[in-house]
Design a protein around this motif. Structure first.
Motif, PDB file in Angstrom:
ATOM      1  N   ALA A 198     -35.270 -11.814  40.900  1.00 60.14           N
ATOM      2  CA  ALA A 198     -35.820 -11.160  41.602  1.00 60.14           C
ATOM      3  C   ALA A 198     -35.798  -9.977  42.485  1.00 60.14           C
ATOM      4  CB  ALA A 198     -35.328 -11.821  43.105  1.00 60.14           C
ATOM      5  N   GLY A 199     -34.579  -9.277  41.865  1.00 62.72           N
ATOM      6  CA  GLY A 199     -34.463  -7.998  41.764  1.00 62.72           C
ATOM      7  C   GLY A 199     -35.266  -6.961  40.852  1.00 62.72           C
ATOM      8  N   TYR A 203     -37.694  -8.578  45.136  1.00 58.85           N
ATOM      9  CA  TYR A 203     -36.744  -8.272  46.642  1.00 58.85           C
ATOM     10  C   TYR A 203     -36.925  -6.852  47.058  1.00 58.85           C
ATOM     11  CZ  TYR A 203     -33.442 -11.375  46.589  1.00 58.85           C
ATOM     12  OH  TYR A 203     -32.925 -12.926  46.446  1.00 58.85           O
ATOM     13  N   LEU A 206     -40.369  -6.947  49.380  1.00 53.18           N
ATOM     14  CA  LEU A 206     -40.338  -7.490  50.419  1.00 53.18           C
ATOM     15  C   LEU A 206     -39.665  -6.665  51.037  1.00 53.18           C
ATOM     16  CD1 LEU A 206     -38.627 -10.586  49.879  1.00 53.18           C
ATOM     17  CD2 LEU A 206     -40.996 -10.407  50.852  1.00 53.18           C
ATOM     18  N   ALA A 207     -38.735  -5.468  50.105  1.00 56.75           N
ATOM     19  CA  ALA A 207     -38.167  -4.524  51.060  1.00 56.75           C
ATOM     20  C   ALA A 207     -39.138  -3.036  51.998  1.00 56.75           C
ATOM     21  CB  ALA A 207     -36.781  -3.491  50.670  1.00 56.75           C
ATOM     22  N   GLU A 217     -38.456  -5.012  58.979  1.00 53.15           N
ATOM     23  CA  GLU A 217     -37.653  -5.772  57.572  1.00 53.15           C
ATOM     24  C   GLU A 217     -38.196  -7.553  57.395  1.00 53.15           C
ATOM     25  OE1 GLU A 217     -32.601  -6.602  57.200  1.00 53.15           O
ATOM     26  OE2 GLU A 217     -33.747  -7.229  59.022  1.00 53.15           O
ATOM     27  N   ASN A 232     -33.266 -12.992  50.409  1.00 51.23           N
ATOM     28  CA  ASN A 232     -33.312 -11.643  50.000  1.00 51.23           C
ATOM     29  C   ASN A 232     -31.748 -11.424  50.565  1.00 51.23           C
ATOM     30  OD1 ASN A 232     -34.362 -11.839  52.022  1.00 51.23           O
ATOM     31  ND2 ASN A 232     -35.338  -9.501  52.054  1.00 51.23           N
ATOM     32  N   PRO A 233     -32.203  -9.791  50.278  1.00 51.45           N
ATOM     33  CA  PRO A 233     -30.655  -8.655  50.698  1.00 51.45           C
ATOM     34  C   PRO A 233     -31.127  -8.069  52.161  1.00 51.45           C
ATOM     35  CG  PRO A 233     -31.239  -7.602  48.546  1.00 51.45           C
ATOM     36  CD  PRO A 233     -31.870  -9.649  48.842  1.00 51.45           C
ATOM     37  N   LYS A 235     -32.043  -5.342  55.125  1.00 46.55           N
ATOM     38  CA  LYS A 235     -32.002  -3.833  54.988  1.00 46.55           C
ATOM     39  C   LYS A 235     -31.144  -3.657  56.181  1.00 46.55           C
ATOM     40  CE  LYS A 235     -35.829  -0.792  56.016  1.00 46.55           C
ATOM     41  NZ  LYS A 235     -36.917  -0.731  56.156  1.00 46.55           N
ATOM     42  N   SER A 240     -25.853  -8.942  51.097  1.00 49.75           N
ATOM     43  CA  SER A 240     -26.433  -9.363  50.270  1.00 49.75           C
ATOM     44  C   SER A 240     -27.006 -11.148  49.906  1.00 49.75           C
ATOM     45  CB  SER A 240     -25.074  -8.908  48.607  1.00 49.75           C
ATOM     46  OG  SER A 240     -24.621 -10.663  49.050  1.00 49.75           O
ATOM     47  N   ALA A 241     -27.912 -11.242  49.153  1.00 48.57           N
ATOM     48  CA  ALA A 241     -28.954 -12.019  49.350  1.00 48.57           C
ATOM     49  C   ALA A 241     -27.994 -13.943  49.046  1.00 48.57           C
ATOM     50  CB  ALA A 241     -29.615 -11.812  47.710  1.00 48.57           C
TER      51      ALA A 241
END
Length: 694
Positions: A198-199, A203, A206-207, A217, A232-233, A235, A240-241
């Motif tokens: 996902a990173g 992610y 989405l960020a 956000e 997800n992590p 902002k 964290s996720a």
């Protein structure tokens, strides 16, 4: 203090001394100003709120659009593997005989796909979920989550697993499972598992917040029992996720309401307990919920200047009412006497100006009474007629109808010297209050103008005949040129197809009998004939552009760019690509022609990128309604740019392969047909940027 009270009483006394109608008028004006400002403030508040709701909704739709586009592209690629008999046979042989050679064949087939789509891992599972091949071993493709979803769904079509912490490193990710079926079997004989971290894409996508809001956000949510899991992590808070859960029983939390199935724009509190404006959208294919939000305080901060202006305006309006009443009362008497004096002065000045103007104009002017006695005549009238009124003028009576307007009459009169004059005469009826009405005649001498007009008309007729004859010759020459070029293109097409077909047949049937040098000759023949066929097709397209009737539909450059780049990637899957396409790049025009123009630019960009580097293409918005295509190719000099934009330009430089070019000339002409222009900016060794300006 006493002085200020005296001034205040003085103002109020002036207000009380105004007439009742004036007091009511001032009061009504004050109420109207206050009401106008109040209503304006209300509508301004509603407008800001509506704009912010539309803005946050647009952000949510943008996130959904990016996810759906990514989802569709992944499934489209996934459906190609089961349809490949070669890959099916390779996997079947490896399962039957898992030798290093058979496993290496699977690796060779899957590794270009892994690089093109940036998979974390590509693996092949046997029907009993044993790993046959794993290209990177960064994730366990036969983890319990994958095995459980394969068993639960029992599908023959590709599908995505849920987002979870992948083994063995605990990275958030998910898998694309592609069942492989052989010979119309009812059960898969193997599974291809593509792993995504996902990173790597999800992610970061989405960020990214498209606006300047500091509290903007986006959350990826999934409901599990009575809790809503944030996948997800975060902002705004360092979490964290998979570390934050919100109970669905918290009705004020927007995360809980999203978990309960509510969608659209909403106002509530987020996980921090702050009031936010949010929009919720669903991704039904993946079972995810996307929540985009920003703080309500930041959303409405733009209304504060409006509130300050309203307060200041209220006090200014009140002060203006008091000052207006004072000025009105103090200046009423003085204004009346001054107005009478000014009116008298303006009347005298107007009479003097009118006499001076009439005396010095070249148009004869005469004013008579009912008995035809001359009351006034200017210098021009006296020069032509002395003080004698021509008899033909007496017959012209002005219309007494005010709505009929002033009518002109053309007369031919003789002056005192016997010279014939062509005159336009405008009779005027002059009404005077409590006095006898007068009649006036304004004449314009057009003798020389009529003579010049006749000469101009004769010259225009001669010029029109010459222009018509010249235009006919040009059109005939253009049509003859287009016919010759079309005949040449059609006559070249048949022998070119024959050369290409026979060279392909020679390469196929005599492949084992040809040495490397001869095979190279055959390949060069095929490439040359293909290039010549493309050139003839482009030439026909270029010649037909002037006769095409343009459509006027909405054209999506983003979708067209995705189709074109996908086609190029399928044709050259071994190259490395980095493609960035801005969504929703739309204009109005002829979709087929605009797509041809875009394809020429993109294919030219890929063609002149080095095979040893990552081919980077970026497509985005330029200005208000333009787009740009930027690459990291070999670049061009200014002379090369001027050359490729000319029809059938011959490119023989150190950067370009020798040959004739029409593609970018077609692109330039298509853009110009749409009322735009094409700009090229390039630097050797650093790439080229082509801009479509509409």
């Amino acid at each position: 203090m006493h002085k200020r009270n005296a001034i205040q009483r003085n103002f109020l006394d002036h207000v009380r001394q105004l007439r009742t109608t004036e007091q009511i008028g001032f009061f009504i004006v004050f109420l109207l100003l206050v009401g106008f400002v109040t209503v304006g403030a209300h509508f301004q508040w509603q407008s800001i709120l509506r704009d912010k709701k539309s803005y946050i909704e647009l952000i949510g739709q943008s996130k959904i659009g990016q996810l759906e586009s990514w989802y569709d592209s992944q499934l489209s690629e996934a459906k190609e593997l089961p349809a490949s008999p070669v890959f099916i046979d390779i996997v079947a042989q490896a399962i039957e005989k898992p030798s290093s050679q058979n496993l290496a064949r699977i690796d060779d087939y899957l590794r270009p796909i892994l690089r093109s789509y940036n998979y974390a891992d590509s693996a092949v599972l046997t029907p009993d979920f044993h790993v046959l091949v794993s290209l990177t071993q960064l994730a366990e493709s036969n983890c319990p989550e994958v095995c459980e979803e394969i068993s639960r769904k029992d599908s023959l079509a590709p599908f995505f697993t849920t987002l979870h912490l992948t083994s063995p490193y605990g990275k958030p990710g998910f898998h694309l499972v592609i069942p492989l079926v052989k010979d119309r079997q009812k059960a898969p004989f193997a599974y291809v598992v593509q792993t995504f971290f996902a990173g790597d894409y999800l992610y970061p996508m989405l960020a990214r917040w498209p606006g300047n809001e500091k509290t903007g956000e986006t959350l990826l949510l999934e409901r599990t029992d009575d809790m809503v899991q944030v996948l997800n992590p975060l902002k705004l808070v360092n979490i964290s996720a998979f570390s934050l859960q919100v109970s669905v029983s918290d009705k004020n939390a927007v995360e809980a309401r999203a978990g309960l199935g509510q969608t659209g724009v909403m106002v509530g509190k987020d996980y921090r307990g702050k009031r936010v404006l949010a929009v919720v959208n669903r991704v039904p294919e993946l079972g995810w919920t996307i929540l985009s939000k920003m703080d309500y305080a930041e959303t409405m901060s733009s209304w504060i200047p409006t509130l300050v202006i309203i307060i200041v305006f209220f006090f200014v309006a009140f002060a203006a009412i008091l000052a207006g009443s004072y000025v009105l009362f103090s200046t009423r008497a003085l204004s009346a006497s001054r107005s009478r004096l000014e009116l008298l002065q303006r009347t005298e000045r107007s009479e003097a100006l009118l006499s001076a103007i009439l005396e010095h104009v070249d148009a004869p002017v005469v004013i008579i009474d009912k008995s035809s006695a001359i009351q006034f005549s200017n210098r021009a009238f006296k020069e032509h007629f002395n003080d004698i009124l021509p008899n033909d003028l007496k017959a012209l009576q002005p219309s007494l109808d005010k709505d009929a307007g002033v009518l002109s009459h053309k007369l031919e009169l003789s002056d005192v010297r016997g010279k014939a004059l062509q005159l336009y005469v405008m009779p005027i009826h002059i009404l005077l209050e409590k006095q006898e009405s007068l009649f006036g005649y304004v004449m314009r001498d057009v003798t020389e103008l009529e003579s010049a007009l006749e000469q101009v008309q004769r010259l225009n007729r001669d010029l029109a005949q010459k222009v018509e004859a010249q235009t006919k010759r040009i059109l005939e020459a253009n049509e003859e040129l287009r016919t010759i070029a079309s005949a040449i293109s059609h006559n070249l097409a048949t022998p070119l197809r024959a050369v290409e077909s026979f060279s392909e047949l020679l390469e196929t049937k005599a492949y084992d009998q040809l040495d490397a040098e001869t095979s190279g000759y055959v390949l060069r023949i095929r490439k040359a004939s293909a290039n010549m066929a493309t050139l003839t097709d482009d030439l026909m397209t270029f010649l037909s552009l002037d006769s095409i009737v343009l459509a006027h539909d909405e054209f999506n450059f983003s979708l067209a760019a995705q189709d074109i780049t996908s086609d190029i990637i399928r044709r050259s899957p071994k190259r490395r690509y980095q493609i960035t396409i801005m969504p929703s790049l739309k204009v109005h025009g002829d979709g087929a022609l605009l797509k041809t123009a875009l394809r020429n630019v993109i294919e030219n960009a890929f063609q002149h990128c080095s095979d040893n580097t990552v081919a980077s293409i970026e497509i985005g918005k330029y200005g208000e309604s333009g787009i740009f295509v930027k690459d990291n190719g070999i670049g061009m000099t200014s002379d090369e740019i001027n050359s490729i934009l000319k029809p059938l330009s011959k490119t023989e430089t150190e950067n370009y392969v020798p040959g004739l070019s029409v593609g970018l000339t077609i692109t330039k002409k298509i853009v110009e047909l749409h009322g735009g222009s094409l700009e090229i900016e390039s630097e050797l060794g650093k790439g080229t940027t082509i801009r479509f300006k509409f």
